[in-house]
Design a protein around this motif. Structure first.
Motif, short mmCIF file in Angstrom:
data_model
loop_
_atom_site.label_atom_id
_atom_site.label_comp_id
_atom_site.label_asym_id
_atom_site.label_seq_id
_atom_site.Cartn_x
_atom_site.Cartn_y
_atom_site.Cartn_z
N TYR A 1 0.83 -1.10 0.12
CA TYR A 1 -0.06 0.02 0.09
C TYR A 1 0.78 1.33 0.00
O TYR A 1 0.65 2.10 -0.70
CB TYR A 1 -0.90 0.04 1.22
CG TYR A 1 -2.04 -0.99 1.12
CD1 TYR A 1 -2.69 -0.90 -0.22
CD2 TYR A 1 -2.55 -1.78 1.96
CE1 TYR A 1 -4.05 -1.72 -0.16
CE2 TYR A 1 -3.49 -2.74 1.85
CZ TYR A 1 -4.27 -2.51 0.99
OH TYR A 1 -5.27 -3.63 0.69
N VAL A 2 1.97 1.36 0.79
CA VAL A 2 2.95 2.22 0.76
C VAL A 2 3.41 2.55 -0.68
O VAL A 2 3.70 3.66 -1.20
CB VAL A 2 3.98 2.16 1.83
CG1 VAL A 2 5.18 3.03 1.57
CG2 VAL A 2 3.43 2.21 3.16
N GLU A 3 3.97 1.47 -1.38
CA GLU A 3 4.30 1.69 -2.75
C GLU A 3 3.50 2.01 -3.60
O GLU A 3 3.75 3.00 -4.47
CB GLU A 3 4.72 0.11 -3.25
CG GLU A 3 5.35 0.00 -4.57
CD GLU A 3 5.69 -1.26 -5.02
OE1 GLU A 3 5.84 -1.71 -6.02
OE2 GLU A 3 6.23 -1.91 -4.22
N ASP A 4 1.97 1.94 -3.59
CA ASP A 4 0.94 2.17 -4.51
C ASP A 4 0.69 3.66 -4.14
O ASP A 4 -0.32 4.20 -4.84
CB ASP A 4 -0.41 1.22 -4.30
CG ASP A 4 0.16 0.10 -4.81
OD1 ASP A 4 0.94 -0.10 -5.85
OD2 ASP A 4 -0.65 -0.84 -4.71
N GLY A 5 0.94 4.30 -2.83
CA GLY A 5 0.56 5.72 -2.35
C GLY A 5 -0.90 5.56 -1.81
O GLY A 5 -1.46 6.66 -1.68
N ASP A 6 -1.56 4.42 -1.17
CA ASP A 6 -2.65 4.33 -0.48
C ASP A 6 -2.41 4.42 0.91
O ASP A 6 -2.27 3.25 1.58
CB ASP A 6 -3.28 3.09 -0.96
CG ASP A 6 -4.75 2.92 -0.52
OD1 ASP A 6 -5.10 3.94 0.22
OD2 ASP A 6 -5.30 1.96 -0.87
N TRP A 7 -2.28 5.74 1.46
CA TRP A 7 -2.02 5.82 2.88
C TRP A 7 -3.08 5.43 3.80
O TRP A 7 -3.00 4.75 4.83
CB TRP A 7 -1.83 7.36 3.10
CG TRP A 7 -1.58 7.33 4.75
CD1 TRP A 7 -2.22 8.14 5.53
CD2 TRP A 7 -0.54 6.76 5.64
NE1 TRP A 7 -1.86 8.05 6.83
CE2 TRP A 7 -0.79 7.32 6.67
CE3 TRP A 7 0.62 5.75 5.36
CZ2 TRP A 7 0.21 6.76 8.04
CZ3 TRP A 7 1.25 5.30 6.31
CH2 TRP A 7 1.03 5.90 7.72
#
Length: 743
Positions: free
Chosen positions: A178-184
């Motif tokens: 999720y961090v890699e995808d930018g989904d905080w």
């Protein structure tokens, strides 16, 4: 220990499945299964048990599909599905493990059953989540594939025992993804779901040895970097990741938008200002140097503003020296270079000085500008005041910026020379090395300022036992040669010409072909061979006459014979080039002669039937027409004769010094005059025929007629001027230059 990505020549996918490529991998495998008519067994239902024929066909297709999925997985990925018998189950397991997105209906139901303390609506409003909101990743894998090995860790840490970063468990994978995808939002819920283990997740490293903060910085997720920095301790920000870099260094290498990189850097440094001190493990360079090294100039300016001077002193490593070197080599951060020199003068010596001496565009003498660019450069102050708005439109603004850089560089060199002279240990080795490097590049300005403080360097030798005077001959740097030549004759012999062996060495150096870097900026092979001959004759006059007949130790040839041998190919190219130019110009000149001869007998308006005289003979403009036609005819005829003479001329070495260049200059000048006169003739005839009417047609025609003239001036006039200066000008060796050396 988990292995990294395995690349194979698999016919199905170019890259086996790993924790980072599921999206592309699944798309390729699905396309393959559809093409082989196997996708229905992955997404379809099992046939009824009593349909024996259909059941056998299904089993065969299932085996083929399962085999295709198995061989497309890496070793660790295959362990997830190694004991699964159907392609459908295998696909579902991989999909659940590697394609975690917002919670499914089953997860929502489980959360609702377990969440007994916080109302679901309130949780959504407040953005909070109970630690049991999400099922553990291990539970998901267990539900999907009961045979999954408990030891499977796709993000295993390679350096156990450092800041708890080795405790990377499979339950951290959703958080990292999720961090890699930018989904905080989902990443935060994953952290809350980890409970007391959330701190370990923040410090854990993936298979690339990066923490979640490294990943967020690499993928330029500014908002996630801000959130992670708030959750982490100052010590966590110092964890070393991939290639021995902290998260601050990671964003200097990967962030393309420098505004974002500066914003993220501020978050990190405000939390832990020690980050600007921590060097990269492999290069031993601090973040500001890394930023400039990766051409992140705006970020470099910010990091420099928050980096203490002590971090850049030689006592604390090579970072200060390297930063100064980068500023000089790239010429983008001269204001930082000047400030750094003021703060730490000792950095002026050694490597930065050598780097500045070797930077080709750092000085006008080493910058390759065209004839027109040099003219604009020298008059730039005048143009800047009068045509300020036009400079950028014409592209001249870059030349003005180059001049500003050169003025700053001269200031640096003068100051650095003073610092070097004031030191108890003048760093003689680096100063001499820098002076020889500047001589090789032709940086006269640099050599002047070094010699001003260290006149004894004229006698110094380099690794090949050559003095600056000898080295200037070897590198064909006529400006530096001329500066040293300014010394009186007896003093010049003291500089390095005394002794037959020294004289012989310098003379035979002049016999060799010049370095390509010195020949390439000379237009045309004929001027190149002329420059070579000028150098040889110059050195030949410098050495005693008895040296002329000495033979070299390799070919047993005299200097003149060796010069002819080394320049044989250049002579052939010069002859060919000059003949081709003469042939082309002969065709143009002959065409002008033909046209102008015909024009003389077909005057505008025709002739008077009674007298036979031209109708417009009394008009002044008609006389201009006749005169310009005559000039064009005579000059173009002259140019044809001259170029024909070049074609049948002798092409000996000495002919390239004056004879052939003189003929070429006369031919080009007369051809140019013929073209100009022809255009004047055309314009006069047009005005006479229209009787002053249709002025816009006349004006437009004259403007169009100026195109050939302008084209000739733009392309051939610089060659004409360069040939004249090289042949009849003061020459490449300036005898009136102010000498350096007095004793």
């Amino acid at each position: 220990m988990a292995s990294t990505t395995t690349v194979t020549c698999n016919a199905i996918v170019p890259e086996l499945l790993n924790p980072h490529n599921y999206k592309h991998w699944s798309s390729r495998v699905r396309t393959y299964l559809v093409a082989k008519d196997l996708w229905d067994v992955v997404k379809g239902k099992h046939p009824t048990p009593d349909a024996e024929v259909e059941n056998k066909a299904w089993m065969k297709k299932n085996a083929e599909a399962l085999h295709a999925i198995n061989i497309s997985c890496g070793t660790e990925m295959f362990s997830l599905i190694s004991e699964i018998d159907t392609a459908m189950e295998a696909w579902e397991v991989l999909e659940k493990v590697f394609k975690l997105r917002p919670r499914s209906e089953i997860e929502e139901k489980e959360r609702h059953e377990r969440d007994t303390t916080i109302d679901a609506g309130q949780a959504r409003d407040q953005g909070t989540c109970n630690t049991s909101c999400l099922p553990k990743f291990a539970d998901l894998a267990k539900m999907a594939a009961p045979t999954t090995p408990a030891s499977y860790q796709p993000y295993a840490n390679a350096n156990p025992g450092e800041n708890n970063a080795n405790n990377f468990h499979d339950r951290y994978i959703p958080f990292f993804r999720y961090v890699e995808d930018g989904d905080w939002d989902n990443a935060k819920e994953c952290l809350l779901g980890l409970g007391s283990d959330a701190d370990n997740a923040l410090r854990a490293k993936n298979s690339y040895q990066n923490t979640a903060l490294h990943v967020a910085a690499i993928y330029r997720h500014v908002h996630i970097v801000k959130e992670l920095v708030q959750l982490m301790t100052p010590e966590d920000l110092e964890i070393i990741g991939e290639l021995g870099a902290t998260p601050l260094v990671a964003l200097t290498r990967n962030c393309k938008v420098e505004g974002d990189s500066i914003e993220m850097a501020k978050y990190m440094i405000e939390k832990n200002n020690r980050l600007v001190w921590i060097p990269v493990t492999f290069s031993n360079m601090i973040p500001v140097v890394e930023a400039c090294g990766w051409s992140k100039w705006e970020l470099g300016r910010y990091l420099y503003s928050v980096t203490p001077t002590e971090a850049l002193t030689p006592q604390n490593g090579p970072s200060g020296t390297e930063l100064l070197r980068l500023c000089f080599v790239r010429l983008k951060m001269l204001h930082i270079a000047w400030d750094l020199l003021q703060r730490c003068p000792i950095l002026a010596i050694n490597a930065p000085m050598l780097a500045l001496a070797e930077t080709r565009t750092a000085f006008l003498s080493g910058t390759r500008l065209t004839c027109w660019q040099k003219w604009i450069y020298n008059l730039m102050s005048f143009f800047r005041r009068i045509l300020k708005g036009l400079l950028k439109l014409l592209g001249i603004n870059t030349i003005y910026e180059l001049k500003l850089i050169h003025l700053q560089i001269i200031k640096f060199v003068h100051w650095m020379g003073q610092v070097a002279s004031s030191q108890n240990n003048p760093h003689e080795y680096w100063l001499v090395k820098s002076m020889f490097a500047a001589t090789k590049e032709g940086h006269v300005e640099f050599v002047i300022h070094i010699i001003e403080g260290h006149k004894e360097f004229i006698h110094m030798h380099d690794e090949t036992n050559s003095t600056i005077f000898h080295f200037a001959v070897e590198c064909r740097q006529e400006k530096i040669y001329s500066l040293i030549y300014g010394v009186e004759k007896e003093k010049r012999r003291h500089i390095g010409l005394a002794g037959n062996q020294s004289n012989k060495s310098m003379l035979f150096n002049a016999c060799h072909l010049s370095p390509l870097s010195r020949l390439n900026h000379i237009q045309g092979a004929s001027l190149q061979i002329q420059r070579e001959l000028q150098w040889f004759k110059e050195v030949e006059t410098m050495v005693p006459s008895e040296i002329h007949n000495l033979r070299d130790n390799v070919n047993n040839l005299t200097a003149r014979e060796l010069f002819t041998l080394n320049h044989k190919n250049l002579m052939v190219e010069a002859e060919r080039s000059m003949k081709e130019t003469a042939t082309s110009c002969t065709v143009v000149g002959a065409l002008i002669v033909t046209i102008m001869f015909a024009v003389a007998f077909t005057v505008p308006g025709g002739n008077n039937g009674d007298t036979g005289l031209p109708v417009f003979i009394d008009k002044k403009l008609f006389m201009v027409f006749i005169v310009s036609d005559t000039i064009s005819l005579i000059s173009s005829t002259t140019s044809v004769i001259i170029f024909l003479g070049i074609l049948i001329s002798r092409y000996a070495e000495n002919d390239f010094l004056k004879s052939l260049p003189t003929k070429m200059m006369i031919g080009l000048f007369t051809l140019f005059l013929g073209i100009v006169a022809m255009m004047v003739t055309f314009s006069c005839a047009l005005i006479i025929m229209l009787h002053g009417k249709y002025s816009w047609i006349i004006l437009l025609s004259i403007l169009v007629a100026s195109v050939p003239v302008s084209s000739f001036v733009w392309m051939q006039f610089p060659l004409l001027i360069e040939t004249f200066i090289s042949t009849y000008g003061p020459g490449i060796f300036d005898r009136k230059v102010k000498p350096w050396y007095y004793s």
